[in-house]
Design a protein around this motif. Structure first.
Motif, PDB file in Angstrom:
ATOM      1  N   ILE A 158      53.845  22.265  29.454  1.00  0.00           N
ATOM      2  CA  ILE A 158      54.838  22.118  28.395  1.00  0.00           C
ATOM      3  C   ILE A 158      54.167  21.737  27.084  1.00  0.00           C
ATOM      4  N   SER A 159      53.151  20.872  27.156  1.00  0.00           N
ATOM      5  CA  SER A 159      52.476  20.420  25.944  1.00  0.00           C
ATOM      6  C   SER A 159      51.742  21.557  25.254  1.00  0.00           C
ATOM      7  N   LEU A 160      51.376  22.595  26.001  1.00  0.00           N
ATOM      8  CA  LEU A 160      50.708  23.744  25.386  1.00  0.00           C
ATOM      9  C   LEU A 160      51.626  24.451  24.398  1.00  0.00           C
ATOM     10  N   PHE A 161      52.922  24.441  24.676  1.00  0.00           N
ATOM     11  CA  PHE A 161      53.876  25.079  23.778  1.00  0.00           C
ATOM     12  C   PHE A 161      54.050  24.279  22.485  1.00  0.00           C
ATOM     13  N   ALA A 162      53.841  22.976  22.582  1.00  0.00           N
ATOM     14  CA  ALA A 162      54.040  22.111  21.423  1.00  0.00           C
ATOM     15  C   ALA A 162      52.769  21.879  20.629  1.00  0.00           C
ATOM     16  N   GLY A 163      51.595  22.227  21.197  1.00  0.00           N
ATOM     17  CA  GLY A 163      50.350  21.965  20.509  1.00  0.00           C
ATOM     18  C   GLY A 163      50.147  20.474  20.347  1.00  0.00           C
ATOM     19  N   ASP A 164      49.782  20.064  19.157  1.00  0.00           N
ATOM     20  CA  ASP A 164      49.571  18.639  18.882  1.00  0.00           C
ATOM     21  C   ASP A 164      50.790  17.983  18.245  1.00  0.00           C
ATOM     22  N   ASP A 165      51.913  18.657  18.278  1.00  0.00           N
ATOM     23  CA  ASP A 165      53.115  18.173  17.604  1.00  0.00           C
ATOM     24  C   ASP A 165      53.978  17.382  18.590  1.00  0.00           C
ATOM     25  N   GLN A 166      53.953  16.069  18.472  1.00  0.00           N
ATOM     26  CA  GLN A 166      54.728  15.220  19.374  1.00  0.00           C
ATOM     27  C   GLN A 166      56.223  15.432  19.181  1.00  0.00           C
ATOM     28  N   VAL A 167      56.644  15.680  17.939  1.00  0.00           N
ATOM     29  CA  VAL A 167      58.064  15.923  17.672  1.00  0.00           C
ATOM     30  C   VAL A 167      58.529  17.173  18.408  1.00  0.00           C
ATOM     31  N   ALA A 168      57.699  18.216  18.392  1.00  0.00           N
ATOM     32  CA  ALA A 168      58.041  19.450  19.102  1.00  0.00           C
ATOM     33  C   ALA A 168      58.138  19.203  20.603  1.00  0.00           C
ATOM     34  N   LEU A 169      57.209  18.413  21.133  1.00  0.00           N
ATOM     35  CA  LEU A 169      57.244  18.097  22.567  1.00  0.00           C
ATOM     36  C   LEU A 169      58.509  17.320  22.908  1.00  0.00           C
ATOM     37  N   ASP A 170      58.870  16.363  22.064  1.00  0.00           N
ATOM     38  CA  ASP A 170      60.092  15.586  22.296  1.00  0.00           C
ATOM     39  C   ASP A 170      61.324  16.482  22.255  1.00  0.00           C
ATOM     40  N   THR A 171      61.317  17.453  21.334  1.00  0.00           N
ATOM     41  CA  THR A 171      62.440  18.387  21.220  1.00  0.00           C
ATOM     42  C   THR A 171      62.616  19.197  22.498  1.00  0.00           C
ATOM     43  N   ILE A 172      61.494  19.672  23.030  1.00  0.00           N
ATOM     44  CA  ILE A 172      61.532  20.470  24.262  1.00  0.00           C
ATOM     45  C   ILE A 172      62.036  19.641  25.435  1.00  0.00           C
ATOM     46  N   LEU A 173      61.493  18.435  25.586  1.00  0.00           N
ATOM     47  CA  LEU A 173      61.884  17.572  26.708  1.00  0.00           C
ATOM     48  C   LEU A 173      63.341  17.139  26.609  1.00  0.00           C
ATOM     49  N   THR A 174      63.780  16.816  25.404  1.00  0.00           N
ATOM     50  CA  THR A 174      65.174  16.407  25.219  1.00  0.00           C
ATOM     51  C   THR A 174      66.131  17.543  25.564  1.00  0.00           C
ATOM     52  N   ALA A 175      65.801  18.750  25.105  1.00  0.00           N
ATOM     53  CA  ALA A 175      66.636  19.917  25.418  1.00  0.00           C
ATOM     54  C   ALA A 175      66.675  20.159  26.922  1.00  0.00           C
ATOM     55  N   PHE A 176      65.538  19.984  27.586  1.00  0.00           N
ATOM     56  CA  PHE A 176      65.475  20.173  29.032  1.00  0.00           C
ATOM     57  C   PHE A 176      66.346  19.153  29.764  1.00  0.00           C
ATOM     58  N   ILE A 177      66.244  17.892  29.364  1.00  0.00           N
ATOM     59  CA  ILE A 177      67.022  16.834  30.020  1.00  0.00           C
ATOM     60  C   ILE A 177      68.520  17.085  29.854  1.00  0.00           C
ATOM     61  N   GLU A 178      68.933  17.422  28.637  1.00  0.00           N
ATOM     62  CA  GLU A 178      70.357  17.650  28.378  1.00  0.00           C
ATOM     63  C   GLU A 178      70.883  18.869  29.136  1.00  0.00           C
ATOM     64  N   SER A 179      70.143  19.963  29.097  1.00  0.00           N
ATOM     65  CA  SER A 179      70.620  21.176  29.778  1.00  0.00           C
ATOM     66  C   SER A 179      70.620  21.007  31.288  1.00  0.00           C
TER      67      SER A 179
END
Length: 309
Positions: A209-230
């Motif tokens: 998952i972190s590969l999709f976000a690169g070094d952007d922690q905000v992007a990683l948080d966005t992905i994880l939050t969307a996953f948890i909610e869905s």
């Protein structure tokens, strides 16, 4: 041809005649006591060798300004995952939860590429590509199928009108390569898609998952939050479907959830979702589905601790 002294003989006469036939000329240079020099000039045309390799032209860099991709998927966490990756290379990105809404956006905006899931409500991926190919205004847009269905051969996608397909779960490099291939984009080789994210919890991993976000922690948080909610929404649907004994519906929901759980490498849950997807429901009947739902919810609570925001 050069002759210093004496008679020229037949050689010069023959040479002159052959030169005339070839539309050439014979020139004479002569100095007393030094002899004579005859220069034969014949017009020729240089022909390229048939074995000559054509020069390979470098792929030109493409200005990404104005390039837009449409992502179509009913799983919001999958949309967030792909969207962050697409945005990271400078492309604009819109999303749609099904084929019907995708067609609405296609009529309102201009897109250079469409990435679509296959198994979706209202209108699936095959219905979407069929509608696109029948519409002269948008028929030229390349459409890539992104699906977790392993029983569909590549030939079927091609026959349906897709420009290619990618199997879920996929690595960032798989998607980026296909996008660059379709849009003829030369990607920056120095871009960071190889970040490693480690966690002490051994039953899941954020590495992919972190590969999709690169070094952007905000992007990683966005992905994880969307996953948890869905996922929590999927759990409610799955619980209701199981109570009604609708195992086909339960299997479809499991199919929708599987790609992200595989990318997170949730070792204990993935096999159970696969059983539901394949309609192997014996161990989940008689109220035992609640055990799986509770297990997934516990995992989500642990994953929430990874979100920094």
């Amino acid at each position: 041809m050069k002759r210093s002294t004496g008679e020229l003989g037949l050689g010069l006469a023959i040479t002159k005649r052959l030169t005339q036939l070839l539309q050439g000329t014979v020139e004479l240079k002569s100095e007393p006591g030094e002899g004579s020099e005859f220069i034969v000039k014949i017009p020729v045309r240089k022909v390229k060798s048939t074995t000559e390799e054509p020069a390979s032209l470098p792929i030109p860099r493409v200005d990404l300004k104005g390039k837009k991709v449409l992502l179509v998927d009913d799983e919001s966490s999958q949309l967030a995952l792909s969207k962050e990756l697409i945005k990271s290379i400078g492309l604009q990105c819109d999303t749609a939860p099904n084929g019907k809404e995708a067609l609405t956006k296609l009529n309102q905006n201009q897109y250079h590429l469409i990435l679509t899931d296959i198994q979706m409500p209202i209108m699936d991926g095959f219905g979407l590509v069929e509608a696109i190919r029948k519409n002269p205004k948008i028929a030229h847009i390349p459409v890539i199928a992104i699906s977790g269905r392993t029983n569909v051969p590549a030939e079927k996608y091609n026959e349906a009108g897709f420009s290619g397909n990618i199997l879920k779960p996929y690595k960032p490099s798989d998607l980026l390569y296909r996008i660059s291939e379709i849009l003829k984009i030369e990607l920056e080789s120095k871009q960071n898609y190889s970040r490693r994210y480690t966690t002490e919890l051994s039953h899941y991993s954020l590495e992919e998952i972190s590969l999709f976000a690169g070094d952007d922690q905000v992007a990683l948080d966005t992905i994880l939050t969307a996953f948890i909610e869905s996922t929590r929404l999927n759990l409610k649907e799955m619980d209701l479907a199981a109570e009604e004994g609708n195992w086909d519906r339960t299997g479809n929901i499991a199919h929708r959830m599987l790609p992200m759980f595989k990318q997170l490498k949730v070792k204990e849950i993935v096999p159970k979702l696969q059983q539901l997807e394949e309609k192997q429901t014996a161990e989940f009947e008689n109220g035992k589905m609640k055990n799986l739902l509770a297990e997934i919810e516990q995992f989500l609570l642990q994953l929430e601790t990874e979100v920094k925001a």
